[in-house]
Motif scaffolding. Structure first.
Motif, PDB file in Angstrom:
ATOM      1  N   LEU A  28       0.826  -1.206   0.000  1.00 35.12           N
ATOM      2  CA  LEU A  28       0.000   0.000   0.000  1.00 35.12           C
ATOM      3  C   LEU A  28       0.860   1.256   0.000  1.00 35.12           C
ATOM      4  CD1 LEU A  28      -2.765  -1.097   2.536  1.00 35.12           C
ATOM      5  CD2 LEU A  28      -2.906  -1.030   0.035  1.00 35.12           C
ATOM      6  N   SER A  76       2.188   1.826  -3.409  1.00 33.52           N
ATOM      7  CA  SER A  76       1.141   2.418  -4.240  1.00 33.52           C
ATOM      8  C   SER A  76       1.060   3.924  -4.015  1.00 33.52           C
ATOM      9  CB  SER A  76      -0.211   1.769  -3.924  1.00 33.52           C
ATOM     10  OG  SER A  76      -0.186   0.397  -4.209  1.00 33.52           O
ATOM     11  N   PRO A  78      -2.339  -2.251  -7.127  1.00 32.58           N
ATOM     12  CA  PRO A  78      -3.231  -1.425  -6.287  1.00 32.58           C
ATOM     13  C   PRO A  78      -3.191   0.059  -6.646  1.00 32.58           C
ATOM     14  CG  PRO A  78      -2.067  -3.024  -4.932  1.00 32.58           C
ATOM     15  CD  PRO A  78      -1.457  -3.100  -6.296  1.00 32.58           C
TER      16      PRO A  78
END
Length: 681
Positions: free
Chosen positions: A446, A449, A493
């Motif tokens: 994450l 991303s 993502p």
């Protein structure tokens, strides 16, 4: 080199080709005696076990994943030396001890599988020690086969998982001690026995076995002979044969380098003989071979990993991939045609060879294994089950050709070769598990991303450029399958947050992951082509990049045009005639745009383009690739008009030449001089 097509190569070039191939498919020791038989029998057990699981009766998850890792680790320790200068005919005492340790730690996971899951979070001290040793063994297995590059990647992720708080704030995390890190990496579905192991045993190794039987049954020869008869006589014939053969062979080989060496051994000398310069001949083959990674039914390991990560039936992944793969081969084919027209390279003289229809009529049945695979998957059978029956069909069809008839000896050789071929990709299981497990545990996916979104300013185009660069750099040190999996976990993502669909995001990363095969400075497939052609590797690499530029265009089409992945919107599947009509129009415009892109790249369509025509071709390509019906129509119209314009110019020049040659009432300058000399004499 035993391939008869390579007999004319010098010893130095053969050695160079072996060195390049070893980067992609290391063979390890040449075992003899007892050890050779032991490893061969273990390979036989692997093939029989997984064919049984795929075609007869499923087995428990711990056996399904564990047996492959168990046999692979032992076979690698016995087959690959600790150092390059170690004994090359039998394992050392250290190798045997490490093989026994590997058997112990993997066997512990298999037989304690249920108990380990029951006491998750409350592991015993013995569990922790087994997990730690298992991780170390996994790193050593990878180092022996693939060297330090990807192994160091695994070590760096372990360091990152343990020392998380000490990293820069953008990627820092709270850190995990050994008691938390080791069980997560070795035990859970995100670790050593996680997605990579699952995909390998469920799909990939079965298709590797299938590929070994396919070669033994003579299908590989048919994939070369038929394209040769089909396109060998055309303008630039040998190069076009290379594209068609690569589409056939590459769709089942699963490796761009294997495809380059197998078909290139035949096509590259033919291209040189026809008039292609050595570095061009050496570049066309890898440029075409890379397309096999996108062409169903197999698409290498990446297609199966994509199906697993997206929870999408593999048959749907195949359906989505067909047209983009065709576009890629169309691009290489048309570039070759334009190059041959510019250089006036004619086709081959194949008067002694049967026609394409005669070859197909005689050997059509050799396509049946591929038909079996596709038909079974379309009818809902699993890819593994389809591979099982397709492999059996290879044995049956070989009986109809005396030259390739498979008896016990040939079946044994195919079994051993298939098992040996799985070791290279099997060596990545542990390190990929370490990397993916650390990413999942630390949450760096994450954060990565967020980094991509931040660096790109939230805009899709620069994000795609960053992902392409990341794939290229990562692909310099790790196999393309591992590169795809790592970048997919980190980058998809981010693409999804920017509005790109899940499957489209994976297709983007998968296509970009292949760029290291044909893009300098590390372009192993191109270097293999250079070794066969006897050309400069650096020059060959850049030429291969020139012929394969659509590899960088297609990901942008996936990003900006949902219909390229059979969707009319990122969250709405195509339903009804109107959806398919839109897709058909997008595909047609993309096909015309691909031809225009090739003409723009090669400065040629019907004739050499002028500077103004080249600029207009670039604009027409952009319009054809735009997700808009009006722009598509404009782009197609411009391409057609330019083609007609160039055709008209050719006709005018031809008429002018004929007029000058037949109606001129005065002698040419040469004739006048001769006449004057004759008169004076």
């Amino acid at each position: 080199m035993t391939d008869p097509q390579l007999q004319d190569m010098s010893a130095a070039r053969k050695e160079e080709l072996k060195r390049i191939q070893s980067k992609d498919a290391k063979t390890g020791r040449k075992l003899t005696g007892f050890w050779k038989w032991l490893v061969s029998i273990m390979g036989l057990c692997m093939v029989v076990f997984y064919f049984y699981a795929a075609g007869v009766r499923p087995v428990g998850d711990q056996y399904h994943r564990g047996v492959y890792v168990f046999l692979t680790y032992i076979m690698i320790f016995l087959s690959f030396p600790f150092w390059r200068r170690s004994n090359q005919t039998r394992p050392t005492v250290v190798d045997i001890l490490l093989a026994l340790v590997a058997a112990g730690v993997v066997g512990y996971w298999i037989f304690e599988f249920e108990n380990l899951n029951y006491r998750t979070g409350m592991e015993t001290q013995l569990d922790i020690w087994v997990f730690v040793v298992g991780i170390i063994i996994s790193l050593e297995v990878c180092r022996r086969v693939l060297g330090w590059s990807i192994t160091m990647g695994g070590l760096l992720f372990l360091v990152y998982g343990y020392f998380g708080p000490y990293f820069p704030s953008a990627i820092a995390h709270r850190g995990f001690d050994i008691d938390r890190l080791a069980p997560y990496i070795y035990l859970t579905q995100d670790g050593v026995f996680g997605v990579m192991a699952s995909v390998l045993v469920t799909y990939v190794i079965l298709f590797i076995f299938f590929g070994a039987f396919l070669q033994k049954s003579g299908v590989g020869r048919f994939f070369i002979d038929w394209p040769l008869a089909l396109a060998g006589r055309a303008v630039g014939g040998p190069a076009k044969v290379c594209v068609i053969a690569s589409a056939f062979f590459g769709s089942v080989s699963g490796s761009a380098i294997a495809n380059t060496v197998t078909t290139g051994a035949f096509t590259i000398p033919l291209m040189k003989r026809a008039g292609f310069r050595p570095h061009v001949a050496g570049a066309i083959e890898p440029a075409a071979s890379i397309g096999g990674m996108f062409m169903p039914p197999i698409m290498g390991a990446g297609g199966f990993i994509m199906a697993e990560l997206t929870n999408t039936p593999y048959v749907q992944i195949m359906l989505i991939s067909i047209f983009p793969a065709i576009l890629y081969f169309l691009s290489v084919f048309t570039m070759i045609h334009f190059e041959a027209k510019k250089l006036n390279i004619k086709g081959l003289d194949l008067d002694d060879m049967p026609s394409a229809s005669a070859i197909f009529k005689k050997h059509w049945y050799k396509c049946l294994p591929l038909v079996v695979i596709v038909a079974m998957m379309l009818y809902g059978y699993s890819p593994g089950n389809a591979a099982f029956w397709a492999t059996l069909s290879c044995i049956v069809i070989s009986w109809f050709d005396p030259e390739f008839r498979m008896g016990p000896k040939q079946i044994w050789e195919a079994l051993v070769a298939g098992a040996q071929s799985t070791l290279v990709i099997g060596a990545t299981v542990g390190v990929i598990g370490i990397i993916v497990g650390t990413i999942a545990l630390s949450g760096i996916g994450l954060k990565f991303s967020d980094i991509i979104i931040s660096l790109s300013g939230g805009h899709l185009f620069p994000a795609l450029v960053l992902i392409a660069l990341a794939s290229l750099v990562l692909g310099m040190g790790v196999p393309v399958t591992a590169s795809y999996l790592i970048v997919a976990v980190l980058a998809v993502p981010a693409l999804h947050e920017m509005g790109v669909g899940l499957i489209a995001g994976h297709m983007i990363v998968y296509w970009f992951s292949q760029n290291s095969n044909i893009t300098p400075p590390v372009c192993v497939a191109a270097y293999a082509g250079a070794a066969i052609a006897g050309s400069d590797p650096w020059k060959t690499g850049w030429t291969a990049f020139k012929f394969s530029k659509l590899l960088y265009v297609m990901p942008f089409l996936f990003a900006y045009e949902p219909a390229m992945t059979l969707f009319i919107g990122w969250d709405e599947a195509v339903v009804g005639d109107s959806g398919w009509t839109e897709i058909a129009s997008v595909y047609f415009a993309a096909a015309v745009g691909t031809v225009a892109f090739s003409a723009w790249s090669m400065f040629y369509l019907v004739r050499r383009t002028t500077t103004l025509e080249w600029i207009i071709f670039g604009g027409a390509t952009f319009l054809c690739f735009q997700p808009n019906l009006l722009s598509d129509a404009l782009g197609i119209g411009i391409v057609v008009l330019l083609g007609l314009w160039q055709h008209r110019k050719n006709k005018q020049e031809e008429a002018h030449k004929q007029t000058m040659g037949t109606t001129c009432p005065f002698p040419t300058a040469g004739q006048a001089v001769v006449g004057e000399k004759a008169g004076s004499a």
